[in-house]
Design a protein around this motif. Structure first.
Motif, PDB file in Angstrom:
ATOM      1  N   UNK A 118      72.072  68.716   8.620  1.00 27.13           N
ATOM      2  CA  UNK A 118      73.115  67.968   7.888  1.00 27.13           C
ATOM      3  C   UNK A 118      72.333  66.702   7.584  1.00 27.13           C
ATOM      4  N   UNK A 119      72.384  66.497   6.106  1.00 28.78           N
ATOM      5  CA  UNK A 119      71.652  65.234   5.638  1.00 28.78           C
ATOM      6  C   UNK A 119      72.811  64.178   5.465  1.00 28.78           C
ATOM      7  N   UNK A 120      72.421  62.974   6.264  1.00 23.42           N
ATOM      8  CA  UNK A 120      73.450  61.915   6.382  1.00 23.42           C
ATOM      9  C   UNK A 120      72.912  60.765   6.144  1.00 23.42           C
ATOM     10  N   UNK A 121      73.660  59.563   5.810  1.00 23.84           N
ATOM     11  CA  UNK A 121      73.039  58.324   5.567  1.00 23.84           C
ATOM     12  C   UNK A 121      72.992  57.675   7.103  1.00 23.84           C
ATOM     13  N   UNK A 122      71.874  57.099   7.427  1.00 29.33           N
ATOM     14  CA  UNK A 122      71.250  56.781   8.582  1.00 29.33           C
ATOM     15  C   UNK A 122      72.380  56.247   9.470  1.00 29.33           C
ATOM     16  N   UNK A 123      73.136  55.335   8.983  1.00 30.20           N
ATOM     17  CA  UNK A 123      73.931  54.693   9.882  1.00 30.20           C
ATOM     18  C   UNK A 123      74.984  55.462  10.384  1.00 30.20           C
ATOM     19  N   UNK A 124      75.345  56.621   9.912  1.00 30.68           N
ATOM     20  CA  UNK A 124      76.346  57.431  10.305  1.00 30.68           C
ATOM     21  C   UNK A 124      75.832  58.680  11.293  1.00 30.68           C
ATOM     22  N   UNK A 125      74.341  58.645  11.507  1.00 33.26           N
ATOM     23  CA  UNK A 125      73.731  59.691  12.412  1.00 33.26           C
ATOM     24  C   UNK A 125      74.445  59.587  13.920  1.00 33.26           C
ATOM     25  N   UNK A 126      74.494  58.403  14.537  1.00 36.42           N
ATOM     26  CA  UNK A 126      75.188  58.308  15.977  1.00 36.42           C
ATOM     27  C   UNK A 126      76.197  59.243  15.832  1.00 36.42           C
ATOM     28  N   UNK A 127      77.449  58.993  14.718  1.00 35.31           N
ATOM     29  CA  UNK A 127      78.608  59.857  14.846  1.00 35.31           C
ATOM     30  C   UNK A 127      78.318  61.503  14.749  1.00 35.31           C
ATOM     31  N   UNK A 128      77.354  61.593  14.049  1.00 35.81           N
ATOM     32  CA  UNK A 128      77.141  63.034  13.894  1.00 35.81           C
ATOM     33  C   UNK A 128      76.406  63.634  15.033  1.00 35.81           C
ATOM     34  N   UNK A 129      75.641  63.034  15.819  1.00 31.40           N
ATOM     35  CA  UNK A 129      74.979  63.558  17.240  1.00 31.40           C
ATOM     36  C   UNK A 129      76.297  63.392  18.287  1.00 31.40           C
ATOM     37  N   UNK A 130      77.423  62.503  18.227  1.00 30.47           N
ATOM     38  CA  UNK A 130      78.259  62.641  19.030  1.00 30.47           C
ATOM     39  C   UNK A 130      79.364  63.644  18.971  1.00 30.47           C
ATOM     40  N   UNK A 131      79.552  64.190  17.477  1.00 25.82           N
ATOM     41  CA  UNK A 131      80.359  65.356  17.427  1.00 25.82           C
ATOM     42  C   UNK A 131      79.595  66.518  17.784  1.00 25.82           C
ATOM     43  N   UNK A 132      78.314  66.516  17.644  1.00 26.66           N
ATOM     44  CA  UNK A 132      77.384  67.695  18.110  1.00 26.66           C
ATOM     45  C   UNK A 132      77.508  68.032  19.734  1.00 26.66           C
ATOM     46  N   UNK A 138      78.075  76.837  16.723  1.00 26.42           N
ATOM     47  CA  UNK A 138      77.838  76.287  15.307  1.00 26.42           C
ATOM     48  C   UNK A 138      79.382  76.433  14.627  1.00 26.42           C
ATOM     49  N   UNK A 139      80.080  77.268  14.816  1.00 27.07           N
ATOM     50  CA  UNK A 139      81.496  77.317  14.276  1.00 27.07           C
ATOM     51  C   UNK A 139      82.150  76.184  14.749  1.00 27.07           C
ATOM     52  N   UNK A 140      81.951  75.751  15.899  1.00 25.30           N
ATOM     53  CA  UNK A 140      82.832  74.274  16.602  1.00 25.30           C
ATOM     54  C   UNK A 140      82.029  73.041  15.726  1.00 25.30           C
ATOM     55  N   UNK A 141      80.823  73.051  15.746  1.00 25.34           N
ATOM     56  CA  UNK A 141      80.197  71.866  15.068  1.00 25.34           C
ATOM     57  C   UNK A 141      80.783  71.701  13.731  1.00 25.34           C
ATOM     58  N   UNK A 142      80.657  72.972  12.860  1.00 24.25           N
ATOM     59  CA  UNK A 142      80.988  73.019  11.538  1.00 24.25           C
ATOM     60  C   UNK A 142      82.548  72.382  11.245  1.00 24.25           C
ATOM     61  N   UNK A 143      83.436  72.828  12.175  1.00 26.10           N
ATOM     62  CA  UNK A 143      84.691  72.333  12.134  1.00 26.10           C
ATOM     63  C   UNK A 143      84.801  70.808  12.467  1.00 26.10           C
TER      64      UNK A 143
END
Length: 97
Positions: A8-22, A68-73
């Motif tokens: 997932x390529x993401x703007x840096x400030x959004x990374x904490x949200x991506x890792x929390x979802x993961x 992986x399916x859970x994360x993609x969702x």
């Protein structure tokens, strides 16, 4: 069990949200990598070391297919609204520590 590599390529400030979802999707191992720059739909971008405002980061994880399916969702609602680039591919784990 088949594994999926998710990037997932993401703007840096959004990374904490991506890792929390993961984490909520059961991801127990991942990497976050810095990027130097690139060219996308909105033109060229580069890492701005002074403000970090255009800095993008790459989230990488290799997961069993159900996780992986859970994360993609979980990522789906953010894909368009936050201009994420999500790449998936089949993965084979050769050795596991």
């Amino acid at each position: 069990m088949p594994h999926i590599r998710i990037e997932v390529l993401v703007d840096g400030p959004l990374m904490p949200r991506i890792t929390a979802l993961a984490e909520a999707a059961g991801v127990t191992r991942h990497m976050v990598l810095p990027t130097l720059g690139g060219l996308g739909e909105h033109g060229r971008w580069r890492r701005d070391e002074v403000t970090g405002t255009t800095a993008k980061q790459l989230f990488v994880a290799v997961l069993p297919a159900p996780r992986a399916e859970a994360l993609l969702g979980a990522l789906a609602p953010l894909e368009a609204s936050h201009d994420l680039l999500i790449i998936t591919s089949a993965a084979t784990i050769i050795a596991q520590p």
